[in-house]
Write a protein that holds these residues in place. Structure first.
Motif, PDB file in Angstrom:
ATOM      1  N   SER A  68       0.821  -1.220   0.000  1.00  0.00           N
ATOM      2  CA  SER A  68       0.000   0.000   0.000  1.00  0.00           C
ATOM      3  C   SER A  68       0.850   1.263   0.000  1.00  0.00           C
ATOM      4  O   SER A  68       0.341   2.357  -0.237  1.00  0.00           O
ATOM      5  N   GLN A  69       2.161   1.119   0.248  1.00  0.00           N
ATOM      6  CA  GLN A  69       3.056   2.273   0.348  1.00  0.00           C
ATOM      7  C   GLN A  69       3.890   2.506  -0.918  1.00  0.00           C
ATOM      8  O   GLN A  69       4.643   3.478  -0.984  1.00  0.00           O
ATOM      9  N   VAL A  70       3.770   1.620  -1.909  1.00  0.00           N
ATOM     10  CA  VAL A  70       4.592   1.744  -3.122  1.00  0.00           C
ATOM     11  C   VAL A  70       4.150   2.944  -3.950  1.00  0.00           C
ATOM     12  O   VAL A  70       2.957   3.118  -4.231  1.00  0.00           O
ATOM     13  N   ARG A  71       5.084   3.798  -4.375  1.00  0.00           N
ATOM     14  CA  ARG A  71       4.808   4.903  -5.294  1.00  0.00           C
ATOM     15  C   ARG A  71       5.025   4.387  -6.716  1.00  0.00           C
ATOM     16  O   ARG A  71       6.125   4.467  -7.268  1.00  0.00           O
ATOM     17  N   TRP A  72       3.959   3.847  -7.312  1.00  0.00           N
ATOM     18  CA  TRP A  72       4.097   3.160  -8.597  1.00  0.00           C
ATOM     19  C   TRP A  72       4.479   4.096  -9.738  1.00  0.00           C
ATOM     20  O   TRP A  72       5.170   3.694 -10.677  1.00  0.00           O
ATOM     21  N   GLY A  73       4.044   5.344  -9.677  1.00  0.00           N
ATOM     22  CA  GLY A  73       4.423   6.291 -10.724  1.00  0.00           C
ATOM     23  C   GLY A  73       5.932   6.432 -10.829  1.00  0.00           C
ATOM     24  O   GLY A  73       6.497   6.484 -11.933  1.00  0.00           O
ATOM     25  N   ALA A  74       6.599   6.469  -9.680  1.00  0.00           N
ATOM     26  CA  ALA A  74       8.061   6.554  -9.663  1.00  0.00           C
ATOM     27  C   ALA A  74       8.681   5.253 -10.189  1.00  0.00           C
ATOM     28  O   ALA A  74       9.676   5.283 -10.927  1.00  0.00           O
ATOM     29  N   VAL A  75       8.090   4.129  -9.823  1.00  0.00           N
ATOM     30  CA  VAL A  75       8.620   2.840 -10.266  1.00  0.00           C
ATOM     31  C   VAL A  75       8.606   2.744 -11.782  1.00  0.00           C
ATOM     32  O   VAL A  75       9.604   2.333 -12.400  1.00  0.00           O
ATOM     33  N   TRP A  76       7.486   3.126 -12.418  1.00  0.00           N
ATOM     34  CA  TRP A  76       7.394   2.992 -13.881  1.00  0.00           C
ATOM     35  C   TRP A  76       8.381   3.919 -14.588  1.00  0.00           C
ATOM     36  O   TRP A  76       8.906   3.576 -15.665  1.00  0.00           O
ATOM     37  N   ARG A  77       8.652   5.081 -14.014  1.00  0.00           N
ATOM     38  CA  ARG A  77       9.659   5.968 -14.617  1.00  0.00           C
ATOM     39  C   ARG A  77      11.051   5.332 -14.569  1.00  0.00           C
ATOM     40  O   ARG A  77      11.860   5.496 -15.486  1.00  0.00           O
ATOM     41  N   PHE A  78      11.309   4.610 -13.504  1.00  0.00           N
ATOM     42  CA  PHE A  78      12.614   3.980 -13.310  1.00  0.00           C
ATOM     43  C   PHE A  78      12.810   2.769 -14.227  1.00  0.00           C
ATOM     44  O   PHE A  78      13.910   2.513 -14.721  1.00  0.00           O
ATOM     45  N   VAL A  79      11.733   2.019 -14.462  1.00  0.00           N
ATOM     46  CA  VAL A  79      11.830   0.706 -15.108  1.00  0.00           C
ATOM     47  C   VAL A  79      12.262   0.775 -16.576  1.00  0.00           C
ATOM     48  O   VAL A  79      13.042  -0.072 -17.039  1.00  0.00           O
ATOM     49  N   GLY A  80      11.777   1.761 -17.316  1.00  0.00           N
ATOM     50  CA  GLY A  80      11.979   1.806 -18.765  1.00  0.00           C
ATOM     51  C   GLY A  80      13.398   1.550 -19.247  1.00  0.00           C
ATOM     52  O   GLY A  80      13.621   0.694 -20.119  1.00  0.00           O
ATOM     53  N   PRO A  81      14.401   2.262 -18.724  1.00  0.00           N
ATOM     54  CA  PRO A  81      15.769   2.108 -19.256  1.00  0.00           C
ATOM     55  C   PRO A  81      16.546   0.937 -18.665  1.00  0.00           C
ATOM     56  O   PRO A  81      17.715   0.762 -19.003  1.00  0.00           O
ATOM     57  N   LEU A  82      15.954   0.130 -17.788  1.00  0.00           N
ATOM     58  CA  LEU A  82      16.703  -0.936 -17.112  1.00  0.00           C
ATOM     59  C   LEU A  82      17.321  -1.938 -18.088  1.00  0.00           C
ATOM     60  O   LEU A  82      18.512  -2.234 -18.016  1.00  0.00           O
ATOM     61  N   VAL A  83      16.491  -2.501 -18.982  1.00  0.00           N
ATOM     62  CA  VAL A  83      16.992  -3.536 -19.885  1.00  0.00           C
ATOM     63  C   VAL A  83      18.023  -2.985 -20.870  1.00  0.00           C
ATOM     64  O   VAL A  83      19.080  -3.601 -21.057  1.00  0.00           O
ATOM     65  N   PRO A  84      17.781  -1.836 -21.533  1.00  0.00           N
ATOM     66  CA  PRO A  84      18.830  -1.302 -22.404  1.00  0.00           C
ATOM     67  C   PRO A  84      20.142  -1.041 -21.659  1.00  0.00           C
ATOM     68  O   PRO A  84      21.221  -1.359 -22.168  1.00  0.00           O
ATOM     69  N   GLY A  85      20.040  -0.474 -20.431  1.00  0.00           N
ATOM     70  CA  GLY A  85      21.253  -0.239 -19.645  1.00  0.00           C
ATOM     71  C   GLY A  85      21.942  -1.535 -19.284  1.00  0.00           C
ATOM     72  O   GLY A  85      23.173  -1.652 -19.354  1.00  0.00           O
ATOM     73  N   GLY A  86      21.159  -2.543 -18.890  1.00  0.00           N
ATOM     74  CA  GLY A  86      21.727  -3.835 -18.545  1.00  0.00           C
ATOM     75  C   GLY A  86      22.353  -4.539 -19.729  1.00  0.00           C
ATOM     76  O   GLY A  86      23.404  -5.181 -19.612  1.00  0.00           O
ATOM     77  N   ALA A  87      21.714  -4.431 -20.882  1.00  0.00           N
ATOM     78  CA  ALA A  87      22.267  -5.045 -22.092  1.00  0.00           C
ATOM     79  C   ALA A  87      23.618  -4.431 -22.440  1.00  0.00           C
ATOM     80  O   ALA A  87      24.563  -5.137 -22.824  1.00  0.00           O
ATOM     81  N   LEU A  88      23.725  -3.123 -22.275  1.00  0.00           N
ATOM     82  CA  LEU A  88      25.009  -2.458 -22.525  1.00  0.00           C
ATOM     83  C   LEU A  88      26.049  -2.932 -21.516  1.00  0.00           C
ATOM     84  O   LEU A  88      27.215  -3.170 -21.867  1.00  0.00           O
TER      85      LEU A  88
END
Length: 251
Positions: A68-88
């Motif tokens: 109930s305490q998760v700020r999901w809006g912040a989470v979705w902003r963070f998630v997008g570049p994870l895989v491209p950054g990890g692939a690099l």
């Protein structure tokens, strides 16, 4: 490096409980401690993906307990570049020495923790604009050094959430971070089948630790929480710098 025996995995299970308690209270540090202990007997190519699976479960349980305490809006902003950054990061794994990555992480964490204008992280709602940068950095470095909770923490602390919401949002972000890392190592060829039982044992221990840690979090005053996190971040960053410089100088 010798193959770990049953005693090692049982001892590591007890360690996973304790480190998960630490992460449940502080939002970080536990993962780095667990990885450091795993690396005593496991090769990095094994320790990092196994650690990723355990941390995926650990953060998933923590996010569930505090859902109930998760700020999901912040989470979705963070998630997008994870895989491209990890692939690099995976692509550069053989080219970038771990010492250089550790030095970069340590310097970044110290600067973003104590210099308010660093990378324009800002404060409050404006800090959400920096979260995609955080996702790219965390994705990149997670495949190189494994545990990057301290790298993510300054971005979430800048949102100025309460203690429970900070821990919950950190955990939710790290679910995706570790999932992307495990996926990328799987694509790279890591064979999980030989480590299914150890991963199950460590994951159950991590869930137990998360349950204990999130209960202890209720007893920690807000001001003490933020001060403690800053101190822990600084110590972890200094440790990363020390390890990186030591390796670079051949100590």
């Amino acid at each position: 490096m010798p193959s770990p025996d049953l005693t090692y995995w049982l001892e590591l299970g007890a360690t996973a409980v304790l480190t998960s308690v630490v992460s449940g209270v502080m939002g970080m540090a536990g993962g780095m401690l667990l990885l450091a202990i795993m690396l005593l007997k496991l090769e990095p190519a094994v320790a990092i993906p196994v650690h990723g699976i355990v941390q995926l479960v650990s953060n998933g349980s923590r996010a569930y307990f505090l859902r109930s305490q998760v700020r999901w809006g912040a989470v979705w902003r963070f998630v997008g570049p994870l895989v491209p950054g990890g692939a690099l990061g995976i692509w550069l794994l053989a080219c970038v020495p771990p010492s250089g990555s550790r030095i970069a992480i340590g310097a970044f964490v110290l600067a973003s923790t104590w210099l308010k204008s660093f990378f324009s992280i800002g404060n409050g709602a404006g800090a959400e604009k920096a979260l995609p940068l955080g996702g790219a950095l965390v994705g990149f470095f997670s495949t190189l050094v494994g545990a990057t909770g301290p790298l993510l923490a300054p971005f979430i602390l800048a949102l100025e959430l309460g203690a429970q919401s900070t821990i919950a949002t950190l955990a939710a972000c790290q679910i995706f971070q570790h999932a992307s890392k495990v996926l990328l190592f799987g694509i790279r060829g890591f064979d999980l089948r030989g480590y299914l039982l150890p991963c199950l044992l460590l994951s159950l221990c991590a869930i137990a630790g998360s349950a204990i840690g999130t209960r202890l979090l209720d007893k920690l005053p807000e001001k003490a929480f933020r001060s403690s996190v800053k101190v822990v971040l600084s110590l972890l960053a200094a440790h990363q710098l020390w390890q990186g410089l030591g390796a670079l100088l051949g100590r």
